[in-house]
Every structure is written in structure tokens, then in C-alpha cells.
Design a protein around this motif. Structure first.
Motif, PDB file in Angstrom:
ATOM      1  N   ALA A   1     -13.411  14.896 -17.718  1.00 12.01           N
ATOM      2  CA  ALA A   1     -13.567  16.357 -17.836  1.00 12.01           C
ATOM      3  C   ALA A   1     -14.133  16.946 -16.550  1.00 12.01           C
ATOM      4  CB  ALA A   1     -14.486  16.683 -19.010  1.00 12.01           C
ATOM      5  N   GLN A   2     -15.073  16.237 -15.925  1.00 13.48           N
ATOM      6  CA  GLN A   2     -15.651  16.709 -14.661  1.00 13.48           C
ATOM      7  C   GLN A   2     -14.598  16.776 -13.558  1.00 13.48           C
ATOM      8  OE1 GLN A   2     -18.942  13.780 -14.468  1.00 13.48           O
ATOM      9  NE2 GLN A   2     -20.322  15.516 -14.383  1.00 13.48           N
ATOM     10  N   VAL A   3     -13.724  15.759 -13.505  1.00 14.06           N
ATOM     11  CA  VAL A   3     -12.659  15.739 -12.493  1.00 14.06           C
ATOM     12  C   VAL A   3     -11.693  16.889 -12.733  1.00 14.06           C
ATOM     13  CG1 VAL A   3     -10.754  14.419 -11.506  1.00 14.06           C
ATOM     14  CG2 VAL A   3     -12.847  13.253 -12.170  1.00 14.06           C
ATOM     15  N   TYR A   4     -11.283  17.085 -13.989  1.00 11.17           N
ATOM     16  CA  TYR A   4     -10.361  18.175 -14.322  1.00 11.17           C
ATOM     17  C   TYR A   4     -10.973  19.530 -13.955  1.00 11.17           C
ATOM     18  CZ  TYR A   4      -7.036  15.256 -16.940  1.00 11.17           C
ATOM     19  OH  TYR A   4      -6.082  14.334 -17.295  1.00 11.17           O
ATOM     20  N   LEU A   5     -12.279  19.679 -14.191  1.00  4.24           N
ATOM     21  CA  LEU A   5     -12.956  20.933 -13.856  1.00  4.24           C
ATOM     22  C   LEU A   5     -12.922  21.176 -12.354  1.00  4.24           C
ATOM     23  CD1 LEU A   5     -14.688  23.380 -14.569  1.00  4.24           C
ATOM     24  CD2 LEU A   5     -16.698  21.887 -14.561  1.00  4.24           C
ATOM     25  N   LYS A   6     -13.225  20.148 -11.575  1.00  4.66           N
ATOM     26  CA  LYS A   6     -13.206  20.282 -10.109  1.00  4.66           C
ATOM     27  C   LYS A   6     -11.801  20.566  -9.599  1.00  4.66           C
ATOM     28  CE  LYS A   6     -17.247  17.373  -9.186  1.00  4.66           C
ATOM     29  NZ  LYS A   6     -17.742  16.117  -8.604  1.00  4.66           N
TER      30      LYS A   6
ATOM     31  N   PHE B   1     -28.333  35.898   3.572  1.00  2.82           N
ATOM     32  CA  PHE B   1     -28.825  35.380   2.289  1.00  2.82           C
ATOM     33  C   PHE B   1     -28.279  33.984   1.992  1.00  2.82           C
ATOM     34  CE2 PHE B   1     -28.845  39.964   2.142  1.00  2.82           C
ATOM     35  CZ  PHE B   1     -30.108  40.235   1.643  1.00  2.82           C
ATOM     36  N   THR B   2     -29.126  33.191   1.388  1.00  2.00           N
ATOM     37  CA  THR B   2     -28.752  31.864   0.900  1.00  2.00           C
ATOM     38  C   THR B   2     -29.240  31.746  -0.531  1.00  2.00           C
ATOM     39  OG1 THR B   2     -29.040  30.936   3.114  1.00  2.00           O
ATOM     40  CG2 THR B   2     -28.902  29.380   1.303  1.00  2.00           C
ATOM     41  N   TYR B   3     -28.417  31.140  -1.366  1.00  2.00           N
ATOM     42  CA  TYR B   3     -28.749  30.996  -2.786  1.00  2.00           C
ATOM     43  C   TYR B   3     -28.960  29.510  -3.085  1.00  2.00           C
ATOM     44  CZ  TYR B   3     -26.752  35.638  -2.516  1.00  2.00           C
ATOM     45  OH  TYR B   3     -26.480  36.932  -2.149  1.00  2.00           O
ATOM     46  N   VAL B   4     -30.166  29.178  -3.534  1.00  2.00           N
ATOM     47  CA  VAL B   4     -30.553  27.780  -3.737  1.00  2.00           C
ATOM     48  C   VAL B   4     -30.861  27.532  -5.212  1.00  2.00           C
ATOM     49  CG1 VAL B   4     -32.182  25.961  -3.102  1.00  2.00           C
ATOM     50  CG2 VAL B   4     -31.491  27.684  -1.402  1.00  2.00           C
ATOM     51  N   CYS B   5     -30.339  26.434  -5.725  1.00  2.00           N
ATOM     52  CA  CYS B   5     -30.639  26.031  -7.102  1.00  2.00           C
ATOM     53  C   CYS B   5     -32.003  25.334  -7.104  1.00  2.00           C
ATOM     54  CB  CYS B   5     -29.562  25.086  -7.639  1.00  2.00           C
ATOM     55  SG  CYS B   5     -29.973  24.362  -9.250  1.00  2.00           S
TER      56      CYS B   5
ATOM     57  N   ASN C   1     -33.172  23.615  -9.348  1.00  4.28           N
ATOM     58  CA  ASN C   1     -33.102  22.383 -10.129  1.00  4.28           C
ATOM     59  C   ASN C   1     -32.582  21.223  -9.274  1.00  4.28           C
ATOM     60  OD1 ASN C   1     -33.099  20.779 -12.668  1.00  4.28           O
ATOM     61  ND2 ASN C   1     -30.890  20.821 -12.380  1.00  4.28           N
ATOM     62  N   CYS C   2     -31.392  21.407  -8.664  1.00  3.60           N
ATOM     63  CA  CYS C   2     -30.797  20.319  -7.865  1.00  3.60           C
ATOM     64  C   CYS C   2     -30.955  20.536  -6.357  1.00  3.60           C
ATOM     65  CB  CYS C   2     -29.317  20.149  -8.216  1.00  3.60           C
ATOM     66  SG  CYS C   2     -28.264  21.547  -7.737  1.00  3.60           S
ATOM     67  N   LYS C   3     -31.460  21.726  -5.957  1.00  6.63           N
ATOM     68  CA  LYS C   3     -31.756  22.068  -4.551  1.00  6.63           C
ATOM     69  C   LYS C   3     -30.502  22.258  -3.691  1.00  6.63           C
ATOM     70  CE  LYS C   3     -35.980  21.613  -5.814  1.00  6.63           C
ATOM     71  NZ  LYS C   3     -36.686  22.827  -6.265  1.00  6.63           N
ATOM     72  N   ASN C   4     -29.333  22.314  -4.298  1.00  7.06           N
ATOM     73  CA  ASN C   4     -28.117  22.584  -3.529  1.00  7.06           C
ATOM     74  C   ASN C   4     -28.040  24.064  -3.161  1.00  7.06           C
ATOM     75  OD1 ASN C   4     -26.335  20.204  -3.117  1.00  7.06           O
ATOM     76  ND2 ASN C   4     -26.596  19.992  -5.325  1.00  7.06           N
ATOM     77  N   GLN C   5     -27.383  24.343  -2.023  1.00  4.94           N
ATOM     78  CA  GLN C   5     -27.242  25.715  -1.545  1.00  4.94           C
ATOM     79  C   GLN C   5     -25.836  26.242  -1.801  1.00  4.94           C
ATOM     80  OE1 GLN C   5     -28.381  26.144   2.544  1.00  4.94           O
ATOM     81  NE2 GLN C   5     -30.368  25.162   2.275  1.00  4.94           N
ATOM     82  N   ASN C   6     -25.763  27.553  -1.977  1.00  2.00           N
ATOM     83  CA  ASN C   6     -24.472  28.212  -2.158  1.00  2.00           C
ATOM     84  C   ASN C   6     -24.496  29.527  -1.383  1.00  2.00           C
ATOM     85  OD1 ASN C   6     -21.874  28.007  -3.400  1.00  2.00           O
ATOM     86  ND2 ASN C   6     -22.441  29.636  -4.809  1.00  2.00           N
ATOM     87  N   HIS C   7     -23.322  30.039  -1.048  1.00  8.50           N
ATOM     88  CA  HIS C   7     -23.251  31.291  -0.291  1.00  8.50           C
ATOM     89  C   HIS C   7     -23.087  32.505  -1.202  1.00  8.50           C
ATOM     90  CE1 HIS C   7     -23.268  29.257   3.524  1.00  8.50           C
ATOM     91  NE2 HIS C   7     -22.258  28.492   3.159  1.00  8.50           N
ATOM     92  N   LEU C   8     -22.953  32.274  -2.492  1.00  8.25           N
ATOM     93  CA  LEU C   8     -22.810  33.358  -3.451  1.00  8.25           C
ATOM     94  C   LEU C   8     -23.838  33.215  -4.562  1.00  8.25           C
ATOM     95  CD1 LEU C   8     -18.911  33.407  -3.847  1.00  8.25           C
ATOM     96  CD2 LEU C   8     -20.297  35.019  -2.531  1.00  8.25           C
ATOM     97  N   PHE C   9     -24.252  34.333  -5.125  1.00  5.33           N
ATOM     98  CA  PHE C   9     -25.193  34.301  -6.239  1.00  5.33           C
ATOM     99  C   PHE C   9     -24.534  33.646  -7.451  1.00  5.33           C
ATOM    100  CE2 PHE C   9     -26.940  36.033 -10.144  1.00  5.33           C
ATOM    101  CZ  PHE C   9     -28.298  35.845  -9.955  1.00  5.33           C
TER     102      PHE C   9
ATOM    103  N   PHE D   1     -23.182  23.233  -9.019  1.00  2.45           N
ATOM    104  CA  PHE D   1     -23.313  21.785  -8.807  1.00  2.45           C
ATOM    105  C   PHE D   1     -23.859  21.067 -10.047  1.00  2.45           C
ATOM    106  CE2 PHE D   1     -23.777  23.956  -4.729  1.00  2.45           C
ATOM    107  CZ  PHE D   1     -22.777  23.347  -3.990  1.00  2.45           C
ATOM    108  N   CYS D   2     -25.006  21.535 -10.565  1.00  2.18           N
ATOM    109  CA  CYS D   2     -25.600  20.869 -11.734  1.00  2.18           C
ATOM    110  C   CYS D   2     -25.354  21.639 -13.029  1.00  2.18           C
ATOM    111  CB  CYS D   2     -27.099  20.642 -11.527  1.00  2.18           C
ATOM    112  SG  CYS D   2     -28.082  22.168 -11.490  1.00  2.18           S
ATOM    113  N   HIS D   3     -24.804  22.846 -12.931  1.00  2.00           N
ATOM    114  CA  HIS D   3     -24.400  23.670 -14.079  1.00  2.00           C
ATOM    115  C   HIS D   3     -25.572  24.186 -14.918  1.00  2.00           C
ATOM    116  CE1 HIS D   3     -20.443  22.404 -12.989  1.00  2.00           C
ATOM    117  NE2 HIS D   3     -20.637  21.151 -13.355  1.00  2.00           N
ATOM    118  N   GLU D   4     -26.803  24.094 -14.392  1.00  3.49           N
ATOM    119  CA  GLU D   4     -27.950  24.623 -15.130  1.00  3.49           C
ATOM    120  C   GLU D   4     -27.988  26.140 -15.032  1.00  3.49           C
ATOM    121  OE1 GLU D   4     -30.328  23.158 -17.119  1.00  3.49           O
ATOM    122  OE2 GLU D   4     -29.012  21.422 -16.996  1.00  3.49           O
ATOM    123  N   PHE D   5     -28.512  26.768 -16.078  1.00  4.79           N
ATOM    124  CA  PHE D   5     -28.565  28.224 -16.137  1.00  4.79           C
ATOM    125  C   PHE D   5     -29.883  28.760 -15.575  1.00  4.79           C
ATOM    126  CE2 PHE D   5     -30.181  31.892 -18.608  1.00  4.79           C
ATOM    127  CZ  PHE D   5     -29.297  32.857 -18.155  1.00  4.79           C
TER     128      PHE D   5
END
Length: 320
Positions: free
Chosen positions: A112-117, A285-289, A291-299, A305-309
Motif C-alpha cells: 500500500a505504501q508503494v502504491y501510494l508513492k 519559509f521552511t516547513y518542518v515536521c 515528529n520525523c524532522k523532515n522538511q518540506n517546501h509547502l505547508f 513523510f510520516c503522515h502524522e497530523f
């Protein structure tokens, strides 16, 4: 009717009847298990055939004496390199090689994770539902299913999954309110009705207030916290909510408000100095999780990455 009451007969007769009933029940359960296993195998074969892709490397892997752990390791390598088709093929081979429910559940979840990606959302749903048939109380599978339904914009299904997570002890109230707000936002209702219904859900919910600010900032009176919308404020050409000290500092630093004040925020103070000296400065701006500390360029409401809310932290810097 006395025939059915064992106490009126010889004790030996009662034992015979009891033994016969146990034998019938055991035989029925055995027969049912045979048909259930055949039905399960048939469903698995149909699932595999539906998505199976014939290739040379798959034929080699089918014949190779590789463990499920080895196949999973290979699939993860292909997934990380973006070769999703090969990863799917390996997981389908692994499904046919194992009879262990726990291993099948893990493979369905990984699939399911592969299909999602890869962007195959309906296939991801099908794989997750198969995983949940094996273990219905799996929080990780339910959380991923929630994300897939959200990407499909099936808000009713998302709410159903949230109820399942609530039964497993998860706190869903803030998240549930946001999903309801997103459902209202995507509906064909009149704008005034949308704003009224969404604001009714927004009590102490900064995520909904951000949503309202994004779409209806000129029509709302209740404003979100400055830290939660600074990136949206950066796009504003006219000042607003100047009663709030942080909003006022921001617009003064951007030279959009002319009431002289002392700026406490060091980054905004630098921005003001640069702007006053005719140096074209702005904020990045940088958006950081958190929980997992990964960065994203969008809010994000959900970490990609970890799908936490609700784990998005907005970081900003002055750039020239």
C-alpha cells in the motif's frame, strides 16, 4: 419434549449426546476452515493476478530460494530508487510465498505504501483493506488508509476511519473538525453558508482558522495566531488585524503599516532595517515536521513523510 432433557435419561445417554454434539461442531468447524482457506487463497490469487506484471527478473525471483525478509529488503531498495513497478512485483511474489498472517499483513501494508508513492491510490486502498482483514485493530494501517482517502477527497471515508481510531484510543477531535471543514469547503454550498459552518467548527482549532484565513481572510473576524499564518501574511499587500502586536510588527517591518513601534522580533527587526535602506528583502519559509524532522517546501496538515497530523512547524528567515 422430555426427549430433549438429558436429566430424565440414563447418564450414559447424555454423555453420548454430548460427545455427538462436540463431534458435529468440530467437524463443521474443520469443514468451514477448509472452505475459508480456499476462499482466502482464491481472493489472494485474484489480487495478485490483478496487479501482477510479468518480467524476467520476477520469474527468477519466483524460482529463487529467497526468504520473505530478503524479498522485502529488495523491494525497499527498488522503492527508494523510485522503481515502484519492480517493488510491487517483488511484494506480489512475497505474498504468494507466505502463509503466515502476520507476514501477509506486513506485505499488504508495504504494498500500500508503494502504491501510494506511485500515485495508484485505489490500489493502495485495496491493499490496506486486505491488511485490515487480517488485523482490524492495526493503527498504522488505519492511519495510512486515512491519508489515502484524504488524497482521494473521500471525506466521509476519512471520518469513518477516524471513528475506528477513536475506538482504539486516539484523540481525533481536532482532526475530525478539520476534515469536516475541508468537506464543507469542497461542497457546492453558498460561500456565506460555508464560512458560517466552518467557523462553527473552529473553536480553539488553529488548523480551521488557517483554512478560513487562506480562503476568506477578508470575511472573517476571528484571526489565527500569527505563528500559524506568517507565510500567508507574507502574501498580503494590505495590513490587517493590527490590534494584535505580532501582526502589527510584521506589517511595520514590511513597510505596510506606518505607525512607529519598537519591533521585538529579531528577524522582523532585520527585515525592517533592510527595507528602510532600500535593500529588497523578504522572508523565506521552511516547513518542518516536529515528529520525523523532515522538511518540506509547502505547508501540510499531514506530514508527507510520516503522515502524522498537526506536526507542521513554520520556520522563516530573512533573505535578500
Amino acid at each position: 419434549m422430555d426427549f430433549f432433557f438429558v436429566e430424565y435419561r440414563d447418564p450414559l445417554f447424555g454423555l453420548i449426546v454430548l460427545a455427538a454434539l462436540v463431534f458435529i461442531m468440530a467437524s463443521s468447524h474443520y469443514v468451514w476452515r477448509i472452505f475459508a482457506n480456499k476462499d482466502q487463497k482464491s481472493k489472494l490469487d485474484r489480487f495478485v493476478k490483478k496487479f501482477e506484471i510479468n518480467s524476467t527478473h520476477q520469474q527468477i525471483l519466483k524460482n529463487a530460494n529467497l526468504s520473505i525478509e530478503n524479498l522485502n529488503f529488495l523491494a525497499q531498495i527498488f522503492t527508494k530508487s523510485g522503481e515502484f513497478e519492480k517493488a510491487v512485483g517483488i511484494y506480489l511474489i512475497a505474498l504468494k510465498k507466505t502463509n503466515e498472517p502476520s507476514q501477509k499483513e506486513f506485505i499488504f501494508f508495504s504494498l500500500a505504501q508503494v502504491y501510494l508513492k506511485a500515485g495508484f491510490l485505489e490500489r493502495s486502498v485495496e491493499a490496506l483493506l486486505n491488511a485490515l482483514k487480517i488485523k482490524a485493530r492495526n493503527k498504522e494501517s488505519l492511519k495510512l488508509l486515512k491519508i489515502v482517502y484524504l488524497k482521494l477527497k473521500d471525506f466521509n471515508k476519512v471520518l469513518e476511519v477516524l471513528e475506528c481510531l477513536f475506538e482504539l484510543g486516539e484523540n481525533i477531535y481536532t482532526e475530525k473538525a478539520l476534515i469536516k471543514a475541508l468537506k464543507i469547503q469542497s461542497s457546492p454550498k453558498d460561500e456565506k453558508e460555508k464560512i458560517k459552518e466552518i467557523l462553527a467548527l473552529s473553536k480553539d482549532n488553529e488548523y480551521i482558522l488557517r483554512l478560513c484565513f487562506l480562503y476568506y481572510k477578508d470575511k472573517i473576524t476571528q484571526m489565527p495566531k500569527f505563528e500559524n499564518v506568517i507565510d500567508l501574511l507574507n502574501e498580503c499587500k494590505t495590513p490587517l488585524n493590527l490590534e494584535d502586536e505580532k501582526y502589527q510588527e510584521f506589517f511595520y517591518a514590511k513597510n505596510l503599516s506606518y505607525k512607529s513601534i519598537v519591533i521585538k522580533n529579531q528577524k522582523l527587526k532585520i527585515l525592517k532595517i533592510l527595507n528602510d535602506n532600500k535593500i529588497n528583502a523578504n522572508l523565506s519559509f521552511t516547513y518542518v515536521c516536529n515528529n520525523c524532522k523532515n522538511q518540506n517546501h509547502l505547508f501540510f496538515y499531514y506530514c508527507p513523510f510520516c503522515h502524522e497530523f498537526g506536526t507542521c512547524e513554520i520556520y522563516y528567515e530573512v533573505k535578500v
